[in-house]
Design a protein around this motif. Structure first.
Motif, mmCIF file in Angstrom:
data_model
loop_
_atom_site.group_PDB
_atom_site.id
_atom_site.type_symbol
_atom_site.label_atom_id
_atom_site.label_comp_id
_atom_site.label_asym_id
_atom_site.label_seq_id
_atom_site.Cartn_x
_atom_site.Cartn_y
_atom_site.Cartn_z
ATOM 1 N N ALA A 206 0.835 -1.204 0.000
ATOM 2 C CA ALA A 206 0.000 0.000 0.000
ATOM 3 C C ALA A 206 0.870 1.255 0.000
ATOM 4 O O ALA A 206 0.586 2.224 -0.724
ATOM 5 N N GLY A 207 1.946 1.233 0.792
ATOM 6 C CA GLY A 207 2.848 2.383 0.806
ATOM 7 C C GLY A 207 3.527 2.602 -0.532
ATOM 8 O O GLY A 207 3.669 3.744 -0.991
ATOM 9 N N GLY A 208 3.959 1.500 -1.162
ATOM 10 C CA GLY A 208 4.605 1.620 -2.465
ATOM 11 C C GLY A 208 3.672 2.161 -3.526
ATOM 12 O O GLY A 208 4.044 3.036 -4.322
ATOM 13 N N CYS A 209 2.431 1.648 -3.552
ATOM 14 C CA CYS A 209 1.464 2.132 -4.546
ATOM 15 C C CYS A 209 1.085 3.592 -4.281
ATOM 16 O O CYS A 209 0.908 4.380 -5.232
ATOM 17 N N SER A 210 0.990 3.975 -3.007
ATOM 18 C CA SER A 210 0.678 5.371 -2.681
ATOM 19 C C SER A 210 1.811 6.296 -3.115
ATOM 20 O O SER A 210 1.566 7.401 -3.635
ATOM 21 N N ALA A 211 3.050 5.834 -2.908
ATOM 22 C CA ALA A 211 4.192 6.641 -3.328
ATOM 23 C C ALA A 211 4.231 6.810 -4.846
ATOM 24 O O ALA A 211 4.533 7.902 -5.359
ATOM 25 N N LEU A 212 3.915 5.748 -5.571
ATOM 26 C CA LEU A 212 3.887 5.835 -7.035
ATOM 27 C C LEU A 212 2.763 6.755 -7.508
ATOM 28 O O LEU A 212 2.921 7.497 -8.491
ATOM 29 N N LEU A 213 1.618 6.715 -6.816
ATOM 30 C CA LEU A 213 0.518 7.598 -7.177
ATOM 31 C C LEU A 213 0.895 9.061 -6.963
ATOM 32 O O LEU A 213 0.539 9.939 -7.768
ATOM 33 N N TRP A 214 1.624 9.335 -5.895
ATOM 34 C CA TRP A 214 2.059 10.719 -5.627
ATOM 35 C C TRP A 214 3.137 11.157 -6.601
ATOM 36 O O TRP A 214 3.150 12.306 -7.071
ATOM 37 N N TRP A 215 4.047 10.224 -6.928
ATOM 38 C CA TRP A 215 5.162 10.553 -7.826
ATOM 39 C C TRP A 215 4.706 10.631 -9.279
ATOM 40 O O TRP A 215 5.214 11.422 -10.069
ATOM 41 N N LYS A 216 3.741 9.799 -9.667
ATOM 42 C CA LYS A 216 3.183 9.750 -11.019
ATOM 43 C C LYS A 216 4.257 9.536 -12.090
ATOM 44 O O LYS A 216 4.493 10.413 -12.934
ATOM 45 N N PRO A 217 4.938 8.399 -12.054
ATOM 46 C CA PRO A 217 5.945 8.149 -13.095
ATOM 47 C C PRO A 217 5.335 7.938 -14.473
ATOM 48 O O PRO A 217 6.001 8.116 -15.486
ATOM 49 N N CYS A 218 4.061 7.529 -14.507
ATOM 50 C CA CYS A 218 3.376 7.324 -15.783
ATOM 51 C C CYS A 218 2.046 8.067 -15.728
ATOM 52 O O CYS A 218 1.207 7.793 -14.859
ATOM 53 N N ALA A 219 1.866 9.000 -16.637
ATOM 54 C CA ALA A 219 0.676 9.844 -16.608
ATOM 55 C C ALA A 219 -0.600 9.059 -16.898
ATOM 56 O O ALA A 219 -1.695 9.469 -16.490
ATOM 57 N N LYS A 220 -0.491 7.918 -17.592
ATOM 58 C CA LYS A 220 -1.663 7.142 -17.966
ATOM 59 C C LYS A 220 -2.220 6.318 -16.807
ATOM 60 O O LYS A 220 -3.356 5.852 -16.870
ATOM 61 N N LEU A 221 -1.432 6.130 -15.756
ATOM 62 C CA LEU A 221 -1.872 5.331 -14.620
ATOM 63 C C LEU A 221 -2.602 6.210 -13.622
ATOM 64 O O LEU A 221 -2.062 7.214 -13.138
ATOM 65 N N THR A 222 -3.837 5.819 -13.297
ATOM 66 C CA THR A 222 -4.659 6.565 -12.359
ATOM 67 C C THR A 222 -4.651 5.901 -10.986
ATOM 68 O O THR A 222 -3.974 4.885 -10.763
#
Length: 461
Positions: A206-222
Motif C-alpha cells: 500500500a505504501g509503495g502504490c501510494s508513493a507511485l501515485l504521488w510521484w506519477k511516473p506514468c501519466a496514464k496510470l490513475t
C-alpha cells in the motif's frame, strides 16, 4: 499419508516412550495460535526436552549395536553364514534404529515448520533446527548404520565412532533465541500481528502504490490503476502463502468491484461463460469418476506387474492417453494419482518415477480433442467471442498424436537416467522385500518422499 499415520506405522512399540511426542507438540501449537497471550517458553522447554531425549536414546542404542557388531565380527569370519540368526537379529535392530532416526528427525522438523507457520515471530526456527539436526547423529544415521552393516559383512572394518557434539548447548541457544515471555494478551497480540508477514506485506504494498501515485511516473496510470496493482500483488502473495484460492480470488474481485474499478459484467460475467461452465462440469465428472472407483479398478487390471520402467510407463500412459481424448485430462490425472501410489507399492517402484512424467504426458495428450483440456476450451471461447471460425473437435488431433508419441518415448528413456536416485531406491527396496524382512522394508519405505500433484485451473474472460 499424514505424518502422524506414518509415525504410528513405523514406531517400534518397544521404544515407544523414546519417540518425539508429535501429537502433543502439535496440540500445544494450536493452543498458542488460538490464544496469542500464551507464552511459548513452556513449549520451547518441552520441545528441547523431547529432542534431547531422542538424541540421547539414539546415541545409546547406536553405541550398544556398534559394540555388538564388532564383537560378532571378531568371533566369526563370515557372520552371515556362521551365525545367521544373530546376524538377522542385529540387522533387524540396526534397521529399526535407522527408522527411529528418520521419524524423530522428521518430527522435530515438522513441529518447527508448523510453529513458524502458525505462531512464530521470526519464522526462522525451522531453519535453525535443520542446522542443528544436520550436525547431529540423527541426520548421519543412514551412513553410520550402513557402516555397522559393513562391519558384519566384512570383518575388520573400523568402528563408526560417534562424532563429538553438544546438542544440549545448541538446542538451548536456538530455543532461547525464539522465546518470548508472557507479557499479557493485548500487547502480545499487537506485537505478534505486527511481526507477521501477512501484516507487513500489505502495508509495504500500500505504501509503495501510494508513493507511485504521488510521484506519477506514468501519466496514464490513475488511482484505480495503482489500486488494481495493489490488489493483484496482495492476492499473489496470499496464494504463495497457500491461502485458499477461491477465497483469495473472490475477495480480490469483490474489492475491485466495491472500489468501482470494474463493473458487474467484468466481475461476474465469467460465471456465465460457456468455457467456465464446461470446466465446472468436467470437475463434477472428475469427482464422480474418482469416488466410484471404476477407473481405479480398470487401471489396476490393465497395468499388471511390469519389471522394467519402460514397460511400466507405456502400460500406464496408453490407457491414460486414450481416456484423456474422451474426458478431461485433469479428470484422468486426478484419478491416476492414487492409482499410481497403490500400483508403485505393488511393483516396488518409486511414485516419483511416474507422477510428474504422467502430468506432462497428460498436458500434451489432453490437447487431442477441444473438450479434453481447459486451455483448448478457453482458446475456443476466445475465437468465438472474436467472431473467428472455431476449431473442429479433432482438428489438432494428428499434431497432438505425434507430439504425445515423441514425448512418451523421451520420458521412457530419459526418466530412468535423470531420476536415477529413485531407481536405485526402488531396486534396494525390491532386494529387501525378497529377503522377507518386513521391518527392513519399512525402514526404507518411510524415508521416501511422496509427491502429490495438485492441479488447479482458473479462467476468467
Amino acid at each position: 499419508m499424514k505424518f502422524t499415520e506414518l509415525l504410528d506405522e513405523g514406531m517400534r512399540s518397544k521404544w515407544r516412550a523414546y519417540y518425539i511426542n508429535y501429537r502433543g507438540m502439535a496440540e500445544r501449537i494450536e493452543e498458542m495460535e488460538s490464544d496469542p497471550s500464551i507464552s511459548n517458553m513452556e513449549f520451547m522447554r518441552i520441545l528441547e526436552a523431547q529432542t534431547l531425549k531422542a538424541l540421547k536414546f539414539y546415541n545409546s542404542v547406536e553405541s550398544r549395536l556398534s559394540e555388538d557388531a564388532l564383537q560378532l565380527a571378531g568371533q566369526h569370519a563370515d557372520v552371515r553364514a556362521d551365525a545367521p540368526e544373530m546376524y538377522q537379529s542385529l540387522k533387524f535392530e540396526i534397521e529399526s534404529l535407522q527408522t527411529y532416526a528418520y521419524l524423530n528427525a522428521e518430527a522435530v522438523r515438522k513441529i518447527a515448520k508448523k510453529y513458524d507457520r502458525r505462531c512464530g515471530k521470526s519464522k526462522t526456527m525451522e531453519a535453525d533446527i535443520l542446522k542443528m539436526l544436520h550436525r547431529s547423529h540423527l541426520a548421519s544415521a543412514p551412513e553410520r548404520l550402513r557402516a555397522l552393516l559393513a562391519a558384519l559383512d566384512r570383518p575388520g572394518v573400523a568402528e563408526p565412532l560417534l562424532r563429538p557434539s553438544s546438542p544440549q548447548e545448541q538446542l538451548k541457544s536456538i530455543f532461547q533465541r525464539h522465546e518470548w515471555p508472557d507479557i499479557g494478551p493485548t500487547k502480545r497480540s499487537v506485537l505478534q500481528s505486527a511481526a507477521t508477514s501477512e501484516t507487513l506485506v500489505p502495508l509495504l504494498l500500500a505504501g509503495g502504490c501510494s508513493a507511485l501515485l504521488w510521484w506519477k511516473p506514468c501519466a496514464k496510470l490513475t488511482a484505480a490503476s495503482y489500486f488494481t496493482i495493489f490488489v493483484t500483488l496482495e492476492a499473489l502473495f496470499l496464494l504463495m502463502r497457500q491461502k485458499p484460492p477461491d477465497i483469495v480470488l473472490l475477495s480480490a474481485t469483490l474489492l475491485l468491484r466495491l472500489a468501482g474499478v470494474i463493473d458487474d459484467r467484468d466481475a461476474w460475467g465469467g460465471f456465465s461463460n460457456t468455457v467456465v461452465l464446461s470446466i465446472a462440469v468436467l470437475s463434477i465428472v472428475s469427482a464422480g469418476v474418482h469416488h466410484t472407483g471404476v477407473m481405479e479398478l480398470l487401471f489396476l487390471k490393465v497395468l499388471g506387474r511390469p519389471q522394467l520402467y519402460s514397460t511400466a510407463i507405456l502400460r500406464l500412459s496408453l490407457p491414460a492417453m486414450l481416456l484423456s481424448a474422451s474426458i478431461s485430462n485433469t479428470c484422468v490425472m486426478s484419478v491416476l494419482i492414487p492409482v499410481i501410489e497403490k500400483w508403485c507399492k505393488a511393483i516396488d517402484m518409486h511414485p516419483a518415477l511416474f507422477i510428474m512424467p504422467m502430468s506432462y504426458i497428460m498436458l500434451i495428450s489432453g490437447a487431442f480433442a477441444i473438450f479434453s483440456t481447459s486451455s483448448n476450451l478457453i482458446t475456443q471461447g476466445l475465437l468465438v467471442s472474436k467472431g473467428l471460425p472455431p476449431f473442429g473437435t479433432f482438428e489438432i488431433a494428428l499434431l497432438c498424436l505425434v507430439c504425445s508419441t515423441v514425448s512418451l518415448l523421451y520420458i521412457a528413456i530419459a526418466v530412468p537416467l535423470l531420476l536415477s536416485r529413485f531407481v536405485d531406491r526402488s531396486s534396494a527396496h525390491l532386494q529387501l522385500a525378497n529377503t522377507g524382512s518386513t521391518r527392513t522394508a519399512l525402514a526404507h519405505s518411510v524415508a521416501k518422499k511422496l509427491f502429490v500433484a495438485s492441479v488447479q485451473i482458473s479462467a476468467s474472460l
